[in-house]
Design a protein around this motif. Structure first.
Motif, PDB file in Angstrom:
ATOM      1  N   GLY A   1      -6.311  11.817   0.145  1.00 53.00           N
ATOM      2  CA  GLY A   1      -6.109  10.442   0.584  1.00 53.00           C
ATOM      3  C   GLY A   1      -5.143   9.675  -0.275  1.00 53.00           C
ATOM      4  N   VAL A   2      -4.795   8.489   0.209  1.00 49.56           N
ATOM      5  CA  VAL A   2      -3.918   7.570  -0.523  1.00 49.56           C
ATOM      6  C   VAL A   2      -4.577   6.210  -0.570  1.00 49.56           C
ATOM      7  N   GLU A   3      -4.174   5.432  -1.542  1.00 48.42           N
ATOM      8  CA  GLU A   3      -4.629   4.055  -1.643  1.00 48.42           C
ATOM      9  C   GLU A   3      -3.415   3.135  -1.684  1.00 48.42           C
ATOM     10  N   ILE A   4      -3.618   1.918  -1.161  1.00 48.82           N
ATOM     11  CA  ILE A   4      -2.598   0.869  -1.233  1.00 48.82           C
ATOM     12  C   ILE A   4      -3.315  -0.383  -1.684  1.00 48.82           C
ATOM     13  N   ASP A   5      -2.955  -0.905  -2.861  1.00 50.35           N
ATOM     14  CA  ASP A   5      -3.652  -2.102  -3.318  1.00 50.35           C
ATOM     15  C   ASP A   5      -3.141  -3.318  -2.555  1.00 50.35           C
TER      16      ASP A   5
ATOM     17  N   GLY B   1      -1.536   4.844  -4.980  1.00 48.02           N
ATOM     18  CA  GLY B   1      -2.403   5.860  -5.532  1.00 48.02           C
ATOM     19  C   GLY B   1      -2.632   6.983  -4.545  1.00 48.02           C
ATOM     20  N   ALA B   2      -2.979   8.161  -5.081  1.00 51.16           N
ATOM     21  CA  ALA B   2      -3.303   9.307  -4.233  1.00 51.16           C
ATOM     22  C   ALA B   2      -4.442  10.059  -4.889  1.00 51.16           C
ATOM     23  N   PHE B   3      -5.293  10.699  -4.070  1.00 51.01           N
ATOM     24  CA  PHE B   3      -6.447  11.376  -4.657  1.00 51.01           C
ATOM     25  C   PHE B   3      -6.833  12.574  -3.800  1.00 51.01           C
TER      26      PHE B   3
ATOM     27  N   ALA C   1     -12.696  15.488  -8.642  1.00 51.22           N
ATOM     28  CA  ALA C   1     -11.584  14.839  -7.981  1.00 51.22           C
ATOM     29  C   ALA C   1     -10.401  14.713  -8.923  1.00 51.22           C
ATOM     30  N   VAL C   2      -9.233  14.537  -8.301  1.00 50.75           N
ATOM     31  CA  VAL C   2      -8.022  14.186  -9.036  1.00 50.75           C
ATOM     32  C   VAL C   2      -7.502  12.903  -8.406  1.00 50.75           C
ATOM     33  N   TYR C   3      -7.390  11.836  -9.201  1.00 44.83           N
ATOM     34  CA  TYR C   3      -7.015  10.519  -8.695  1.00 44.83           C
ATOM     35  C   TYR C   3      -5.903   9.988  -9.582  1.00 44.83           C
ATOM     36  N   ILE C   4      -4.703   9.825  -9.009  1.00 46.72           N
ATOM     37  CA  ILE C   4      -3.540   9.369  -9.771  1.00 46.72           C
ATOM     38  C   ILE C   4      -3.065   8.049  -9.163  1.00 46.72           C
ATOM     39  N   ARG C   5      -2.766   7.082 -10.013  1.00 43.57           N
ATOM     40  CA  ARG C   5      -2.231   5.799  -9.563  1.00 43.57           C
ATOM     41  C   ARG C   5      -0.815   5.608 -10.087  1.00 43.57           C
ATOM     42  N   ASN C   6      -0.031   4.894  -9.266  1.00 48.24           N
ATOM     43  CA  ASN C   6       1.353   4.588  -9.638  1.00 48.24           C
ATOM     44  C   ASN C   6       1.478   3.070  -9.692  1.00 48.24           C
ATOM     45  N   THR C   7       1.702   2.529 -10.869  1.00 45.19           N
ATOM     46  CA  THR C   7       1.788   1.070 -11.029  1.00 45.19           C
ATOM     47  C   THR C   7       3.089   0.511 -10.480  1.00 45.19           C
ATOM     48  N   THR C   8       4.088   1.371 -10.290  1.00 51.47           N
ATOM     49  CA  THR C   8       5.380   0.923  -9.713  1.00 51.47           C
ATOM     50  C   THR C   8       5.695   1.821  -8.530  1.00 51.47           C
ATOM     51  N   PRO C   9       5.176   1.511  -7.332  1.00 50.44           N
ATOM     52  CA  PRO C   9       5.329   2.417  -6.186  1.00 50.44           C
ATOM     53  C   PRO C   9       6.775   2.679  -5.800  1.00 50.44           C
ATOM     54  N   ASP C  10       7.670   1.747  -6.107  1.00 48.83           N
ATOM     55  CA  ASP C  10       9.061   1.940  -5.725  1.00 48.83           C
ATOM     56  C   ASP C  10       9.821   2.838  -6.696  1.00 48.83           C
ATOM     57  N   SER C  11       9.163   3.276  -7.774  1.00 46.70           N
ATOM     58  CA  SER C  11       9.812   4.153  -8.766  1.00 46.70           C
ATOM     59  C   SER C  11       9.178   5.547  -8.689  1.00 46.70           C
ATOM     60  N   GLU C  12       9.984   6.585  -8.901  1.00 48.38           N
ATOM     61  CA  GLU C  12       9.491   7.968  -8.844  1.00 48.38           C
ATOM     62  C   GLU C  12       9.207   8.532 -10.236  1.00 48.38           C
ATOM     63  N   GLU C  13       9.326   7.713 -11.285  1.00 52.38           N
ATOM     64  CA  GLU C  13       9.084   8.178 -12.645  1.00 52.38           C
ATOM     65  C   GLU C  13       7.595   8.413 -12.857  1.00 52.38           C
ATOM     66  N   THR C  14       7.234   9.650 -13.231  1.00 59.06           N
ATOM     67  CA  THR C  14       5.823   9.962 -13.463  1.00 59.06           C
ATOM     68  C   THR C  14       5.287   9.295 -14.713  1.00 59.06           C
TER      69      THR C  14
ATOM     70  N   LEU D   1     -12.566   0.581  -4.845  1.00 57.39           N
ATOM     71  CA  LEU D   1     -12.891   2.002  -4.847  1.00 57.39           C
ATOM     72  C   LEU D   1     -13.320   2.495  -6.229  1.00 57.39           C
ATOM     73  N   LEU D   2     -12.634   2.076  -7.294  1.00 52.96           N
ATOM     74  CA  LEU D   2     -12.904   2.575  -8.639  1.00 52.96           C
ATOM     75  C   LEU D   2     -13.697   1.599  -9.493  1.00 52.96           C
ATOM     76  N   LYS D   3     -14.280   0.585  -8.825  1.00 53.53           N
ATOM     77  CA  LYS D   3     -15.124  -0.401  -9.531  1.00 53.53           C
ATOM     78  C   LYS D   3     -14.358  -1.083 -10.661  1.00 53.53           C
ATOM     79  N   ASP D   4     -13.075  -1.370 -10.403  1.00 52.10           N
ATOM     80  CA  ASP D   4     -12.244  -2.018 -11.425  1.00 52.10           C
ATOM     81  C   ASP D   4     -11.755  -3.390 -10.949  1.00 52.10           C
ATOM     82  N   ASN D   5     -12.476  -3.960  -9.965  1.00 48.05           N
ATOM     83  CA  ASN D   5     -12.119  -5.268  -9.417  1.00 48.05           C
ATOM     84  C   ASN D   5     -10.731  -5.289  -8.794  1.00 48.05           C
ATOM     85  N   GLN D   6     -10.334  -4.150  -8.277  1.00 51.07           N
ATOM     86  CA  GLN D   6      -9.029  -4.050  -7.628  1.00 51.07           C
ATOM     87  C   GLN D   6      -9.254  -3.582  -6.188  1.00 51.07           C
ATOM     88  N   GLN D   7      -8.990  -4.477  -5.219  1.00 50.08           N
ATOM     89  CA  GLN D   7      -9.187  -4.169  -3.813  1.00 50.08           C
ATOM     90  C   GLN D   7      -8.045  -3.281  -3.321  1.00 50.08           C
ATOM     91  N   VAL D   8      -8.417  -2.192  -2.644  1.00 45.69           N
ATOM     92  CA  VAL D   8      -7.414  -1.268  -2.113  1.00 45.69           C
ATOM     93  C   VAL D   8      -7.820  -0.883  -0.693  1.00 45.69           C
TER      94      VAL D   8
END
Length: 743
Positions: A249-253, A123-125, A143-156, A223-230
Motif C-alpha cells: 500500500g501507499v499513504e498520502i498525508d 509513504g509506502a508499506f 512490515a516494511v513502512y517507508i516514508r518520504n518527507t519530500t514526495p517530489d524528490s527521488e533522493e532516498t 495510521l502510525l499513531k503519530d497524530n498525522q492523518q493520512v
C-alpha cells in the motif's frame, strides 16, 4: 366638472412617460436578451468546468498510481514466490523463517522505494500476515513502512524507515524514525485496520479477478499513531494460487493530498475551496472528509451532515456555512473504485464550494452598473424635460395670466410670443372675440324682440354689479338699465327661490303681489371660471298643462274617482305614514252591468257606473280611498284602525242601506244596484297594495260565485287549497268554504 391640467404639467407628464417608457423598454430588452442570466450561467459553467477538470485530473492521477501499484504488487508476488521456493517455504509462512523474512524485507523495500520514486505519495508499506518477531501474537504483523518527507524528490536520503528491519535502512542509507518499530500491530479492538483486512478479504472472496478489483481506499486515519492523518490505498499480495498473504500500500498525508490532488491554484474565485467526502441522500457526509485548504478545515465541521439543495437547470447545489453564509457547490463523484469493486458503494465525491455572492459578483456588478446607468440617464432626461418644458410654456403662461385679468368689457390685444402656432392662435382669438361681441349684441337684441318669458343673468367675480336682461328687470319691477349690485341680486334670487316645487327640480312658485298673479319659474345656474351665469324662465303654462295631464291620469273620466295607479300611490302613502295600523281593501264588482248594457244601452250602463261611484263615496268620511279599477270593478281602502271590528261596523252600516241603492231605467222602473264584494286585511293577509288587491279580488269572486250581492272576507286556507287544485294537486281534506264577512 372635469379636472383640467396646465399645459406645462401635461407636457411634463407626456415627456416623462416617454422617458420612462424608453427606460423600461431598455430594461425589458436586457431581460429578453437574458444578458443577466447568461452572465450567471457563465459563472456556473466555469464553476462546473473547474470541478469537472479537477475530477478528471484526480481520476487520471489516481488511476496511474493504482496501475503502478498493481504492477509492483504483481512483481513483488513473483519475487516472493521465487524466494519461498528457494527457501523451501510458502509465501504464507515466509515470515516464520528468519533468513527468508530478512530476504523478503529487502525485496519489499526495493518495491517500496520504486513506488516512492514513481508515484506522488508520502509513504509506502508492505505488511505480511504474521510477525517474525512475535510469532505467537496474532495482532502483530511484520512490515516494511517507508516514508518520504519530500514526495517530489527521488533522493532516498529524505526517506525514513518507520517499520521494518534496520538492515533496510542501512542498505538505502535512510534514517530510522524516532517511532521506529519492527512490527505493525492491530488495535486491541480491531479498529483502523481496514486498510489490511478489506483488500485481504476481497482477494479471498473474489479469487481469480484482476488485482485492481481488490484495491481499498481508507478514510483519513492516524495510521502510525503519530497524530498525522493520512489516506491509504492498499492491494493484496497474492501467491501463485491467487491467495493473499500480505498487502502492499501507499499513504498520502493530508497536506500533500491537498497540495497535489486538491490544489487551489485552479480555483477561479476567492474564498472557494475543494473538499472530498462521502455523499448520501443529498447531503455531504462529514464523518470523514479530505479538506482542500485552510478554509475547508475552518468551516467544515467533522461529524456533521451538510444538506445540499440541488438547483434547477444549473447543475449545482446550494447550502449554508457558518460565517461564509450561502454557498454554491459543484460536485462530481470520483472514480476511486472500478464498477465491479466490492467497495464501489463507498463513494468519494469532489465538491467545489464558492460563496454565492462571489460566484455571481461579476454578473451582479454588471447588473448594478447597467441599472445605475439607466437610472442616471433617466434622471438626466427628466431634468432636461422639466427645464425645456418650463422655457417653452413660460410665454404661454404669461398669455394665460393676461387673459385671466381681462373683464368682459376689455378689448383683447395679445403680445407676440415668437412662436408661429401660438401667435396664429392669439390672432384667431382676437378675431373670434370681435365676432363674439357682435354675436352677443345680436343675441340680446333677438331675445328682446322674441317676447319669450325668459331672462338671463351673469355674476362676474371681477365686477361689483350683475348683468341682467330685460325680462328680469320686468319680473323684479326694476327700471331697465339701473345697476343691480351683487348683494341686491342675492336678495332678489333668494325671494324667487323661496317656494320650491315638490318633485320638480329647479322650479319655484313666485307670488307677484304687485301684479296679483302666481308664476312658476325655472331657475338654472352654471358655474364658470369667472363667476356664475343663470337663466330664469316663466314655465307657468307648462306647469298648468302638466297638472291637467296628471289630473286626467289620476282620476277616472266617468266617475271622477281615483284611477288604479292613483289608488296604489295613495295606499302606499298611508302604509308608509302609519305602518302599524289596521287597514282593509274592499274589492267590489257590479252584478248587473251587462244586463243593463244589453237591455237599455251603454248610456244607461254609464249612468249605473256613475251612480255606483256616488254610492261608494259613502266611505270618504272614514278616510276611504275610492277607485274605479276598470269597467264594473271598484276598490275602497280603509286605514288607520286599531281593530278589524271597527271596519266591519262601517261596512255593516253601509250594507244596511243597500236597499236604497237604485237606478231608474228608461222603462220607468227603479232597479236595485247590487254588487259583490271581497275584503283583505292589512297586515294580516298582505303587507302591500298589490297583494291586497289580488286577495280581495279573490274573495270578491268567491262571493260572486257563491251568492251575488254578498261580501266575503279573504280565507287563507281556502285560497291555498284552491291554488293547489288549480295546479292539479290532490288533497284528502274536505273542501273549505270561504267565510262571509258580515253581510
Amino acid at each position: 366638472m372635469k379636472k383640467t391640467w396646465t399645459l406645462r404639467r401635461q407636457l411634463n407628464i407626456l415627456l416623462a412617460l416617454i422617458v420612462i417608457f424608453q427606460s423600461l423598454a431598455l430594461v425589458f430588452a436586457l431581460f429578453i436578451s437574458r444578458v443577466y442570466f447568461m452572465l450567471d450561467a457563465e459563472a456556473v459553467r466555469l464553476l462546473n468546468n473547474t470541478t469537472e477538470t479537477r475530477a478528471e485530473t484526480f481520476d487520471t492521477s489516481v488511476g496511474q498510481m493504482i496501475a503502478g501499484l498493481a504492477d509492483e504488487s504483481k512483481q513483488l508476488s513473483t519475487r516472493m514466490t521465487d524466494l519461498a521456493q528457494q527457501t523451501g517455504s510458502t509465501p504464507q509462512a515466509i515470515y516464520r523463517d528468519d533468513i527468508a523474512y530478512n530476504e523478503s524485507a529487502q525485496i519489499a523495500s526495493d518495491a517500496l522505494v520504486s513506488i516512492l520514486k514513481q508515484d506522488r505519495v508520502t509513504g509506502a508499506f508492505f505488511i505480511l500476515n504474521g510477525s517474525n518477531a512475535e510469532k505467537a501474537n496474532g495482532q502483530a504483523h511484520s512490515a516494511v513502512y517507508i516514508r518520504n518527507t519530500t514526495p517530489d524528490s527521488e533522493e532516498t536520503a529524505n526517506y525514513s524507515l518507520e517499520i521494518g528491519p534496520t538492515a533496510v535502512a542501512k542498505s538505502y542509507g535512510m534514517a530510522t524514525s524516532i517511532r521506529w518499530d519492527l512490527d505493525m500491530k492491530e488495535n486491541e479492538d480491531g479498529s483502523q485496520f481496514d486498510f489490511y483486512e478489506k483488500p485481504f478479504w476481497a482477494g479471498t472472496a473474489y479469487k481469480g479477478s484482476e488485482i485492481e478489483r481488490f484495491g481499498y481506499w481508507t478514510k483519513p486515519i492516524d495510521l502510525l499513531k503519530d497524530n498525522q492523518q493520512v489516506v491509504c490505498y492498499t492491494l493484496p499480495v497474492l501467491d501463485q494460487d491467487g491467495n493473499p498473504y500480505g498487502v502492499l500500500g501507499v499513504e498520502i498525508d493530508m497536506p500533500y493530498f491537498s497540495q497535489y490532488y486538491l490544489p487551489d491554484s485552479d480555483l477561479l474565485y476567492h474564498n472557494s475551496f475543494y473538499v472530498i467526502a462521502g455523499m448520501h441522500d443529498q447531503a455531504l457526509d462529514l464523518n470523514w472528509f479530505i479538506p482542500g485548504g485552510v478554509l475547508a478545515k475552518t468551516y467544515l465541521k467533522s461529524g456533521e451532515q451538510l444538506p445540499m439543495k440541488a438547483l434547477k437547470d444549473e447543475g449545482i447545489s446550494e447550502t449554508t456555512l457558518n460565517d461564509l453564509g450561502a454557498m454554491y457547490s459543484s460536485m462530481r463523484e470520483l472514480k476511486v473504485y472500478s464498477e465491479n469493486s466490492p467497495f464501489v458503494d463507498e463513494n468519494w465525491t469532489l465538491a467545489c464550494f464558492v460563496p454565492s455572492q462571489v460566484l455571481m459578483e461579476n454578473s451582479q456588478s454588471v447588473r448594478e452598473k447597467l441599472f445605475a446607468s439607466i437610472a442616471i440617464t433617466t434622471l438626466l432626461a427628466f431634468s432636461g424635460v422639466f427645464v425645456l418644458v418650463y422655457f417653452f410654456t413660460r410665454k404661454i403662461s404669461r398669455l394665460s395670466e393676461y387673459v385671466s385679468g381681462l373683464s368682459p368689457y376689455d378689448e383683447i390685444q395679445f403680445k407676440p410670443t415668437g412662436m408661429r402656432e401660438i401667435d396664429d392662435l392669439t390672432s384667431a382669438v382676437e378675431l373670434f372675440n370681435q365676432s363674439l361681441v357682435t354675436a352677443s349684441q345680436t343675441t340680446s337684441k333677438i331675445l328682446e324682440l322674441s317676447l319669450l318669458p325668459i331672462g338671463g343673468y351673469e355674476v362676474h367675480d371681477s365686477s361689483r354689479n350683475v348683468i341682467l336682461t330685460d325680462f328680469l328687470y320686468w319680473l323684479l319691477h326694476i327700471e331697465p338699465g339701473i345697476p343691480v349690485s351683487k348683494e341686491e341680486w342675492k336678495a332678489c334670487l333668494n325671494r324667487l327661490r323661496a317656494n320650491p316645487m315638490e318633485d320638480h327640480a329647479n322650479i319655484y312658485r313666485y307670488d307677484d303681489e304687485q301684479r296679483e298673479t302666481q308664476l312658476w319659474l325655472r331657475i338654472i345656474e352654471a358655474k364658470q371660471p369667472s363667476g356664475v351665469v343663470g337663466v330664469i324662465q316663466d314655465v307657468s303654462t307648462e306647469i298648468e298643462e302638466n297638472r291637467r295631464l296628471v289630473n286626467e291620469l289620476d282620476y277616472d273620466a266617468l266617475t271622477h274617482l281615483y284611477s288604479r295607479t292613483a289608488l296604489k300611490r295613495e295606499v302606499n302613502r298611508k302604509l308608509r305614514e302609519k305602518p302599524d295600523k289596521i287597514g282593509a281593501m274592499i274589492f267590489m264588482d257590479l252584478d248587473n252591468l251587462k244586463y243593463i248594457n244589453d237591455s237599455f244601452g251603454h248610456e244607461v250602463g254609464d249612468r249605473l257606473i256613475v251612480r255606483a261611484g256616488e254610492i261608494f263615496r259613502y266611505f270618504e268620511p272614514f278616510g276611504g280611498i275610492i277607485s274605479r279599477i276598470s269597467g264594473d270593478e271598484f276598490a275602497v281602502y280603509l286605514h288607520d284602525f286599531d281593530h278589524p271590528d271597527q271596519v266591519r261596523d262601517i261596512i255593516r252600516e253601509f250594507h244596511d242601506q243597500k236597499e236604497s241603492f237604485c237606478l231608474r231605467t228608461p222603462d220607468g222602473e227603479s232597479r236595485r244596484i247590487r254588487f259583490s264584494s271581497g275584503i283583505a286585511w292589512y297586515p294580516q293577509d298582505a303587507d302591500n297594495v298589490t297583494e291586497l288587491l289580488k286577495l280581495s279580488d279573490f274573495a270578491m269572486y268567491e262571493a260572486k260565485n257563491t251568492e251575488k250581492g254578498r261580501l266575503f272576507e279573504f280565507n287563507r286556507e281556502y285560497y291555498e287549497q284552491t291554488l293547489g287544485e288549480h295546479k292539479g294537486e290532490s288533497t284528502d281534506s274536505t273542501e273549505e268554504e270561504p267565510s262571509p264577512c258580515i253581510c
